[in-house]
Design a protein around this motif. Structure first.
Motif, PDB file in Angstrom:
ATOM      1  N   ILE A   7       0.831  -1.045   0.187  1.00  0.00           N
ATOM      2  CA  ILE A   7      -0.033  -0.059  -0.053  1.00  0.00           C
ATOM      3  C   ILE A   7       0.840   1.311   0.104  1.00  0.00           C
ATOM      4  O   ILE A   7       1.625   1.419   0.791  1.00  0.00           O
ATOM      5  CB  ILE A   7      -0.930   0.051   1.243  1.00  0.00           C
ATOM      6  CG1 ILE A   7      -1.640  -1.195   1.345  1.00  0.00           C
ATOM      7  CG2 ILE A   7      -1.859   1.158   1.281  1.00  0.00           C
ATOM      8  CD1 ILE A   7      -2.385  -1.393   2.663  1.00  0.00           C
ATOM      9  N   ILE A  14      -6.841   7.168   4.050  1.00  0.00           N
ATOM     10  CA  ILE A  14      -7.217   5.950   3.193  1.00  0.00           C
ATOM     11  C   ILE A  14      -6.448   4.842   3.296  1.00  0.00           C
ATOM     12  O   ILE A  14      -6.753   3.808   3.664  1.00  0.00           O
ATOM     13  CB  ILE A  14      -7.932   6.322   2.007  1.00  0.00           C
ATOM     14  CG1 ILE A  14      -9.045   7.363   1.946  1.00  0.00           C
ATOM     15  CG2 ILE A  14      -8.341   5.188   1.078  1.00  0.00           C
ATOM     16  CD1 ILE A  14      -9.457   8.020   0.794  1.00  0.00           C
ATOM     17  N   GLY A  15      -5.104   5.361   3.207  1.00  0.00           N
ATOM     18  CA  GLY A  15      -4.160   4.057   2.893  1.00  0.00           C
ATOM     19  C   GLY A  15      -4.040   3.396   4.366  1.00  0.00           C
ATOM     20  O   GLY A  15      -3.843   2.192   4.312  1.00  0.00           O
ATOM     21  N   VAL A  87      -2.056  -1.531  -3.797  1.00  0.00           N
ATOM     22  CA  VAL A  87      -2.927  -0.433  -3.804  1.00  0.00           C
ATOM     23  C   VAL A  87      -2.225   0.781  -3.958  1.00  0.00           C
ATOM     24  O   VAL A  87      -1.492   1.107  -2.914  1.00  0.00           O
ATOM     25  CB  VAL A  87      -3.544  -0.597  -2.220  1.00  0.00           C
ATOM     26  CG1 VAL A  87      -4.538   0.484  -2.064  1.00  0.00           C
ATOM     27  CG2 VAL A  87      -4.185  -1.785  -1.948  1.00  0.00           C
ATOM     28  N   ASN A  89      -2.488   4.317  -3.660  1.00  0.00           N
ATOM     29  CA  ASN A  89      -3.322   5.249  -2.811  1.00  0.00           C
ATOM     30  C   ASN A  89      -2.582   6.661  -2.542  1.00  0.00           C
ATOM     31  O   ASN A  89      -3.215   7.497  -2.609  1.00  0.00           O
ATOM     32  CB  ASN A  89      -3.635   4.398  -1.637  1.00  0.00           C
ATOM     33  CG  ASN A  89      -4.220   5.534  -0.487  1.00  0.00           C
ATOM     34  OD1 ASN A  89      -5.308   5.986  -0.468  1.00  0.00           O
ATOM     35  ND2 ASN A  89      -3.168   5.963   0.380  1.00  0.00           N
ATOM     36  N   GLN A 139      -6.310   0.838  -7.891  1.00  0.00           N
ATOM     37  CA  GLN A 139      -6.015   2.325  -8.051  1.00  0.00           C
ATOM     38  C   GLN A 139      -6.874   3.143  -7.309  1.00  0.00           C
ATOM     39  O   GLN A 139      -8.226   2.832  -7.416  1.00  0.00           O
ATOM     40  CB  GLN A 139      -5.938   2.868  -9.441  1.00  0.00           C
ATOM     41  CG  GLN A 139      -5.345   1.795 -10.449  1.00  0.00           C
ATOM     42  CD  GLN A 139      -3.903   1.745 -10.445  1.00  0.00           C
ATOM     43  OE1 GLN A 139      -3.154   1.954  -9.419  1.00  0.00           O
ATOM     44  NE2 GLN A 139      -3.255   1.340 -11.667  1.00  0.00           N
ATOM     45  N   VAL A 140      -6.519   3.981  -6.455  1.00  0.00           N
ATOM     46  CA  VAL A 140      -7.272   4.928  -5.762  1.00  0.00           C
ATOM     47  C   VAL A 140      -7.490   6.098  -6.709  1.00  0.00           C
ATOM     48  O   VAL A 140      -6.598   6.885  -6.808  1.00  0.00           O
ATOM     49  CB  VAL A 140      -6.783   5.090  -4.369  1.00  0.00           C
ATOM     50  CG1 VAL A 140      -7.781   6.270  -3.550  1.00  0.00           C
ATOM     51  CG2 VAL A 140      -6.581   4.092  -3.438  1.00  0.00           C
ATOM     52  N   VAL A 223     -12.717  -1.481  -0.495  1.00  0.00           N
ATOM     53  CA  VAL A 223     -11.322  -2.025  -1.239  1.00  0.00           C
ATOM     54  C   VAL A 223     -11.218  -3.552  -0.848  1.00  0.00           C
ATOM     55  O   VAL A 223     -10.993  -4.506  -1.632  1.00  0.00           O
ATOM     56  CB  VAL A 223     -10.111  -1.401  -0.829  1.00  0.00           C
ATOM     57  CG1 VAL A 223      -8.924  -1.888  -1.220  1.00  0.00           C
ATOM     58  CG2 VAL A 223     -10.375   0.035  -1.577  1.00  0.00           C
TER      59      VAL A 223
END
Ligand code: NJP
Length: 249
Positions: A7, A14-15, A87, A89, A139-140, A223
């Motif tokens: 990540i 969010i991460g 992720v 992010n 992908q964020v 997610v």
């Protein structure tokens, strides 16, 4: 089966919430690679997640400095190298100026972080995933990548670039078992606005006046849910925003 999840931007918001959620969903039976610029934050998060049974490797990484990304991967301990879930992010918006007033430096930082860093991370991880014919890429993005708004020209452009890139690689990988997913949040209460307004807490707070933003966990839940679908199911895009924002989408 124990997964390895990498990540970016795991030191906050969010991460960080995604890291916590993966550990909880796996009952601690998971390996995490947590990357961001603030090593102290990562160390504290790692300490907490290890208490829940997770194996954690933390690494200081500035994704906007693409030249360092190869070294970051080369320095991964051997048992953290086969990334099952990436992720992407790490990201940011800087300022709310109209396009003509945005500083070159901010344009460059947004593109370097949100787009160029994400692309390089994805390219690198895809190579290993292709060899093993498995993996999830998350992908964020942002609702800003779907619908542009005044004051967000550059940020919106970065996120629509993420969306285009992501759609293309999903199609490129169609004959593999690699799933490519995107999550597009609306307003989420994190340090995002504080960063956007250069640390001005009063301005940052005003963003959410009149409605309740999402919590980082609301995004993390989606997610982890998407990644836990059976292999044949790809949740290609999840657009998740607070109900009061729905009319602007
Ligand atoms: O923001 P924040 P969010 N290299 O500021 C890291 C998207 N999004 O969690 O490096 C590596 O709390 C930073 O760590 P550090 C948004 O565009 C949000 O809300 O230590 N890492 C921190 O961990 C972004 O893509 C909203 O400073 C870097 C993290 O990124 C994602 O959600 C709405 C870095 C940012 O945490 C997470 O943002 C939306 C770098 N160069 C999309 N620069 C929202 N919150 O409303 C920053 O539509 N980071």
């Amino acid at each position: 089966e124990q997964k390895t999840v990498l990540i970016t931007g795991a030191s906050a918001g969010i991460g960080e919430a995604i890291a916590r959620e993966f550990v909880e969903a796996a009952g601690g039976n998971i390996r995490l690679v947590l990357a961001a610029r603030r090593a102290d934050r990562l160390a504290e998060l790692s300490r907490q997640l290890k208490q829940s049974g997770a194996q954690v490797h933390t690494a200081q990484l500035d994704v906007s400095d693409r030249a360092t990304i190869d070294a970051f991967f080369a320095a991964l301990p051997s048992d953290y190298r086969d990334i099952d879930v990436l992720v992407n992010n790490a990201g940011k918006a800087l300022g709310v100026e109209h396009a003509g007033n945005i500083r070159d430096k901010d344009v460059e930082e947004m593109f370097a972080t949100n787009v160029l860093g994400l692309i390089k991370m994805t390219q690198t991880v895809i190579r290993g995933m292709k060899e093993r014919n498995s993996g999830d890429i998350v992908q964020v993005g942002s609702i800003a990548g779907i619908e542009s708004y005044p004051g967000g020209s550059i940020y919106c452009a970065t996120k629509s670039a993420v969306r285009s890139f992501t759609q293309a690689i999903r199609k490129e990988l169609i004959s593999t078992k690699i799933r490519v997913m995107e999550i597009d949040p609306g307003a989420v209460e994190t340090e995002f606005s504080l960063v956007r307004f250069g640390g001005d807490a009063t301005k940052a707070k005003k963003v959410y006046e009149g409605y309740e933003p999402l919590k980082a966990k609301d995004i993390a839940d989606v997610v982890v849910f998407n990644c836990s679908r059976r292999a044949n199911v790809v949740v290609a895009e999840s657009v998740v925003f607070p109900s009061a924002q729905a009319g602007s989408y």
